[in-house]
Design a protein around this motif. Structure first.
Motif, PDB file in Angstrom:
ATOM      1  N   ALA A   1       0.738  -1.124  -0.095  1.00  0.00           N
ATOM      2  CA  ALA A   1      -0.344   0.291  -0.044  1.00  0.00           C
ATOM      3  C   ALA A   1       0.374   0.935  -0.210  1.00  0.00           C
ATOM      4  O   ALA A   1       0.441   2.572  -0.710  1.00  0.00           O
ATOM      5  CB  ALA A   1      -1.096  -0.548   1.156  1.00  0.00           C
ATOM      6  N   THR A   2       1.888   1.561   0.904  1.00  0.00           N
ATOM      7  CA  THR A   2       2.772   2.438   0.955  1.00  0.00           C
ATOM      8  C   THR A   2       3.789   2.459  -0.712  1.00  0.00           C
ATOM      9  O   THR A   2       3.901   3.935  -1.579  1.00  0.00           O
ATOM     10  CB  THR A   2       3.510   1.920   1.673  1.00  0.00           C
ATOM     11  N   ALA A   3       3.362   1.432  -1.655  1.00  0.00           N
ATOM     12  CA  ALA A   3       4.594   1.315  -2.249  1.00  0.00           C
ATOM     13  C   ALA A   3       3.620   2.190  -3.464  1.00  0.00           C
ATOM     14  O   ALA A   3       3.871   3.210  -4.776  1.00  0.00           O
ATOM     15  CB  ALA A   3       5.062   0.535  -2.784  1.00  0.00           C
ATOM     16  N   VAL A   4       2.382   1.831  -3.836  1.00  0.00           N
ATOM     17  CA  VAL A   4       1.744   2.419  -4.410  1.00  0.00           C
ATOM     18  C   VAL A   4       1.435   3.856  -4.172  1.00  0.00           C
ATOM     19  O   VAL A   4       0.843   4.579  -4.897  1.00  0.00           O
ATOM     20  CB  VAL A   4      -0.300   1.841  -4.017  1.00  0.00           C
ATOM     21  N   ALA A   5       1.132   3.853  -2.863  1.00  0.00           N
ATOM     22  CA  ALA A   5       0.947   5.875  -2.571  1.00  0.00           C
ATOM     23  C   ALA A   5       2.095   6.519  -2.963  1.00  0.00           C
ATOM     24  O   ALA A   5       1.872   7.745  -3.963  1.00  0.00           O
ATOM     25  CB  ALA A   5       0.434   5.357  -0.880  1.00  0.00           C
ATOM     26  N   VAL A   6       2.783   6.024  -2.450  1.00  0.00           N
ATOM     27  CA  VAL A   6       3.546   6.593  -3.493  1.00  0.00           C
ATOM     28  C   VAL A   6       4.458   6.289  -4.345  1.00  0.00           C
ATOM     29  O   VAL A   6       4.731   7.640  -5.548  1.00  0.00           O
ATOM     30  CB  VAL A   6       5.868   6.110  -2.831  1.00  0.00           C
ATOM     31  N   PHE A   7       4.226   5.540  -5.763  1.00  0.00           N
ATOM     32  CA  PHE A   7       4.077   5.833  -7.215  1.00  0.00           C
ATOM     33  C   PHE A   7       2.449   6.865  -7.752  1.00  0.00           C
ATOM     34  O   PHE A   7       3.096   7.429  -8.630  1.00  0.00           O
ATOM     35  CB  PHE A   7       3.625   4.417  -7.461  1.00  0.00           C
ATOM     36  N   ALA A   8       1.735   6.867  -6.743  1.00  0.00           N
ATOM     37  CA  ALA A   8       0.513   7.611  -7.276  1.00  0.00           C
ATOM     38  C   ALA A   8       1.174   9.378  -7.186  1.00  0.00           C
ATOM     39  O   ALA A   8       1.189   9.805  -7.695  1.00  0.00           O
ATOM     40  CB  ALA A   8      -0.238   7.650  -6.048  1.00  0.00           C
ATOM     41  N   ALA A   9       2.091   8.715  -5.876  1.00  0.00           N
ATOM     42  CA  ALA A   9       2.213  10.419  -5.672  1.00  0.00           C
ATOM     43  C   ALA A   9       3.214  10.667  -6.434  1.00  0.00           C
ATOM     44  O   ALA A   9       3.481  12.091  -7.067  1.00  0.00           O
ATOM     45  CB  ALA A   9       2.631  11.027  -3.902  1.00  0.00           C
ATOM     46  N   GLU A  10       4.441  10.317  -7.147  1.00  0.00           N
ATOM     47  CA  GLU A  10       4.887  10.984  -7.893  1.00  0.00           C
ATOM     48  C   GLU A  10       4.606  11.210  -8.870  1.00  0.00           C
ATOM     49  O   GLU A  10       4.860  11.885  -9.848  1.00  0.00           O
ATOM     50  CB  GLU A  10       5.884   9.223  -8.245  1.00  0.00           C
ATOM     51  N   ILE A  11       3.430  10.549  -9.762  1.00  0.00           N
ATOM     52  CA  ILE A  11       2.630  10.793 -10.965  1.00  0.00           C
ATOM     53  C   ILE A  11       2.458  11.587 -11.067  1.00  0.00           C
ATOM     54  O   ILE A  11       2.258  12.747 -11.779  1.00  0.00           O
ATOM     55  CB  ILE A  11       1.308   9.648 -11.168  1.00  0.00           C
ATOM     56  N   PHE A  12       1.348  12.198 -10.063  1.00  0.00           N
ATOM     57  CA  PHE A  12       1.238  13.264  -9.437  1.00  0.00           C
ATOM     58  C   PHE A  12       1.973  14.865  -9.620  1.00  0.00           C
ATOM     59  O   PHE A  12       1.246  16.060 -10.273  1.00  0.00           O
ATOM     60  CB  PHE A  12       0.105  13.754  -8.118  1.00  0.00           C
ATOM     61  N   ILE A  13       3.040  14.743  -9.265  1.00  0.00           N
ATOM     62  CA  ILE A  13       3.684  15.622  -9.098  1.00  0.00           C
ATOM     63  C   ILE A  13       4.979  16.429 -10.641  1.00  0.00           C
ATOM     64  O   ILE A  13       5.320  16.855 -10.603  1.00  0.00           O
ATOM     65  CB  ILE A  13       4.592  15.283  -7.843  1.00  0.00           C
ATOM     66  N   LYS A  14       4.812  15.229 -11.171  1.00  0.00           N
ATOM     67  CA  LYS A  14       6.193  14.549 -12.246  1.00  0.00           C
ATOM     68  C   LYS A  14       4.778  15.241 -13.190  1.00  0.00           C
ATOM     69  O   LYS A  14       5.409  16.168 -14.058  1.00  0.00           O
ATOM     70  CB  LYS A  14       6.267  13.759 -12.977  1.00  0.00           C
ATOM     71  N   ARG A  15       3.806  15.328 -13.344  1.00  0.00           N
ATOM     72  CA  ARG A  15       2.749  15.559 -14.337  1.00  0.00           C
ATOM     73  C   ARG A  15       1.800  16.437 -14.119  1.00  0.00           C
ATOM     74  O   ARG A  15       1.588  17.259 -15.214  1.00  0.00           O
ATOM     75  CB  ARG A  15       1.364  13.922 -14.365  1.00  0.00           C
ATOM     76  N   TYR A  16       1.042  17.359 -12.788  1.00  0.00           N
ATOM     77  CA  TYR A  16       0.375  18.137 -12.417  1.00  0.00           C
ATOM     78  C   TYR A  16       1.222  19.051 -11.747  1.00  0.00           C
ATOM     79  O   TYR A  16       1.310  20.631 -11.822  1.00  0.00           O
ATOM     80  CB  TYR A  16      -0.722  17.978 -11.227  1.00  0.00           C
ATOM     81  N   VAL A  17       2.333  18.842 -10.923  1.00  0.00           N
ATOM     82  CA  VAL A  17       3.101  19.990 -10.610  1.00  0.00           C
ATOM     83  C   VAL A  17       4.033  20.396 -11.288  1.00  0.00           C
ATOM     84  O   VAL A  17       4.203  21.466 -11.415  1.00  0.00           O
ATOM     85  CB  VAL A  17       4.073  19.725  -9.020  1.00  0.00           C
ATOM     86  N   SER A  18       4.975  19.633 -11.834  1.00  0.00           N
ATOM     87  CA  SER A  18       5.843  19.874 -12.452  1.00  0.00           C
ATOM     88  C   SER A  18       5.731  20.329 -13.918  1.00  0.00           C
ATOM     89  O   SER A  18       6.602  21.295 -14.111  1.00  0.00           O
ATOM     90  CB  SER A  18       6.995  19.013 -12.968  1.00  0.00           C
TER      91      SER A  18
END
Length: 542
Positions: free
Chosen positions: A442-459
């Motif tokens: 579950a932690t790995a999935v949460a980190v993966f989702a956070a990375e996608i969100f940061i790279k696609r929407y924040v960056s």
């Protein structure tokens, strides 16, 4: 031999001798007037029919119907038969309307009510000598000390915890977690302070590498960090030593728990019922109910559980009816003698069951309460002075202890530790491994989702022009700060790395091996093995 003769004579004086009062024992007062009164009282009781009350408290006392007549049974009525033969009287059993010691709306509902209203001559029952009881009745000498215990369904696993968490208690686990979370920032803090006070090649160790070092060492993994300062090295060694000792203690205690650990219960004392909010039951109108509900008693704090419907006092026709509540998870509070017979009868009733599954119930290691018990008479009754000398002899001869345990084995019935030699790991012992897998995934999935969100929407909101400028500056920094101490990638021979001047490369045989000799961007000469097996060792992207 003198001791055996004394025991035999005591039993004889209490049962078969014709003269119940002799020169050997004359009661509390040896004066002639007391002896005369005692003999006159014997004459009054001789041939008289007494009314005796009792209640269902198997095996100490209970009643049965024989030819439309109530007959008393149990240890209490064995003593009554001794008194009957001793003083030549008869008795009839009068049952209370309810199986209460004290309580009910009418006097006929309880034993204490019948005695207080002088509707019976005595109570042949082991009643606790509570203070409120003493105000209503008169007790005989103490016959024994009643012990109330807590019986519950035997749990499948020990209260020490599941297999992986059992070696350490909660405080130790919290401290280990605090150490893992704080030691990484401590390393970063010390390196930062050192870099400000001492100027050398070693800089500040960032927080992220420090944290991953602590985490990897916690799991006995290596690290690619190579500290050069003595301060940082001491910090690394300190953490490694801490983890070596911690893992050694954990491994040893885990092995001991899974093989030799003693079975423990979550309920050991009466306060555990209150702290753990356990459901518990007891007999209605019993001394337990009176003690819990009486303000000023030691166990009065349990009365709050009655209001929360966690404690119930049930009126049952037989003590076996309590077992249904115990099977559903409730704790039964009852006298130890009664509980021992319940457990023994339940054990014998399971004939086609494996030996390890016969002990369904278990008793908490500590008692619920202890009270002195005795027979009871109406206040001012003369029977107390008549029966007390004989009851004293019965008590001192050990007849009561023998009668209470006559139907029980000499060994402890279904002890807390069954002493089973085989200890196979159950699924409950490994439940933490499953939880770790689920939590990690579950932690790995949460980190993966956070990375996608940061790279696609924040960056993605950053200007593309700024990104190109930043790439150029990064590329120039890489070119100026390249590390030429390592061998160059083999792909650089084919023009994939702009750091090396491939046009000027030439071959040269050194010590019998062929090398490419070329010049780097800063003018230094480098050698690269020309043979494929040797050059494969130098394939690197850095």
């Amino acid at each position: 031999m003198a001791g055996i003769e004394l025991i035999i004579s005591s039993i004889c004086n209490a049962t078969f001798c014709e003269i119940p009062y002799n020169d050997t024992y004359k009661g509390p007062d040896t004066s002639e007037t007391k002896e005369i009164k005692f003999r006159n009282l014997m004459k009054e009781v001789n041939g008289k029919n007494l009314k005796v009350t009792t209640y269902n408290n198997t095996p100490l006392s209970w009643t049965e119907w024989h030819n439309d007549t109530v007959v008393g049974k149990g240890v209490a009525f064995i003593i009554m038969d001794i008194l009957r033969k001793k003083f030549n009287f008869t008795y009839e059993v009068v049952e209370p309307k309810r199986n209460y010691e004290l309580g009910g709306k009418a006097a006929e509902d309880s034993i204490i009510g019948l005695l207080n209203a002088s509707k019976v001559d005595m109570a042949a029952a082991f009643l606790p000598t509570l203070i409120d009881y003493r105000e209503k009745v008169s007790f005989s000498i103490y016959l024994d000390e009643g012990v109330w215990v807590m019986m519950l369904k035997r749990p499948k696993e020990s209260a020490a915890g599941s297999g992986l968490l059992a070696p350490f208690n909660d405080v130790v686990w919290y401290l280990v977690l605090a150490a893992v979370l704080t030691f990484g920032p401590c390393i970063t803090f010390f390196t930062r302070v050192r870099s400000k006070l001492i100027t050398d090649d070693e800089g500040v160790l960032p927080l992220k590498p420090s944290f991953w070092f602590v985490y990897s060492a916690f799991l006995k993994q290596g690290t690619n960090l190579a500290p050069e300062a003595n301060t940082t090295r001491v910090l690394f060694v300190t953490w490694w030593l801490f983890m070596i000792l911690l893992s050694a203690f954990y491994t040893a205690n885990l092995t001991a728990f899974l093989t030799l650990s003693k079975f423990t219960l979550a309920i050991e004392y009466p306060q555990d019922l209150y702290l753990n909010n356990y459901r518990w039951v007891a007999s209605a109108g019993s001394s337990v109910e009176h003690v819990v509900k009486s303000e000023g008693e030691e166990l009065y704090y349990l009365s709050a559980m009655i209001r929360n419907n966690r404690a119930r006092f049930l009126s049952v026709s037989s003590d076996k009816d309590f077992l249904e509540s115990v099977k559903k998870g409730a704790v039964l509070v009852k006298e130890q003698t009664v509980v021992d017979h319940l457990m023994y009868n339940d054990y014998n009733s399971k004939k086609d069951v494996e030996e390890s599954d016969k002990c369904t119930y278990v008793v908490a290691p500590n008692s619920f309460m202890k009270k002195q018990r005795a027979f009871a008479f109406p206040v001012g009754s003369k029977l107390k002075n008549l029966f007390d000398p004989v009851l004293t002899q019965i008590f001192e001869s050990g007849i009561l202890d023998f009668l209470k345990h006559a139907d029980l084995p000499s060994t402890k019935i279904c002890p807390l530790d069954l002493q089973s030699k085989d200890r196979k790991l159950r699924n409950s012992d490994l439940i933490m491994t499953y939880m770790v897998m689920v939590a990690g995934s579950a932690t790995a999935v949460a980190v993966f989702a956070a990375e996608i969100f940061i790279k696609r929407y924040v960056s993605g909101k950053i200007n593309t022009n700024k990104e190109s400028k930043r790439k150029k500056t990064k590329m120039s920094k890489k070119l100026t700060s390249c590390d030429d101490s390592r061998p160059p990638p083999y792909e650089s021979l084919f023009g994939k790395n702009p750091r090396f001047n491939i046009e000027n490369a030439r071959t040269k045989i050194i010590n019998g091996r062929e090398y490419y000799v070329f010049e780097t961007a800063n003018g230094e000469k480098k050698l690269i093995p020309a043979r494929a097996p040797s050059s494969f060792l130098y394939r690197s992207d850095k």
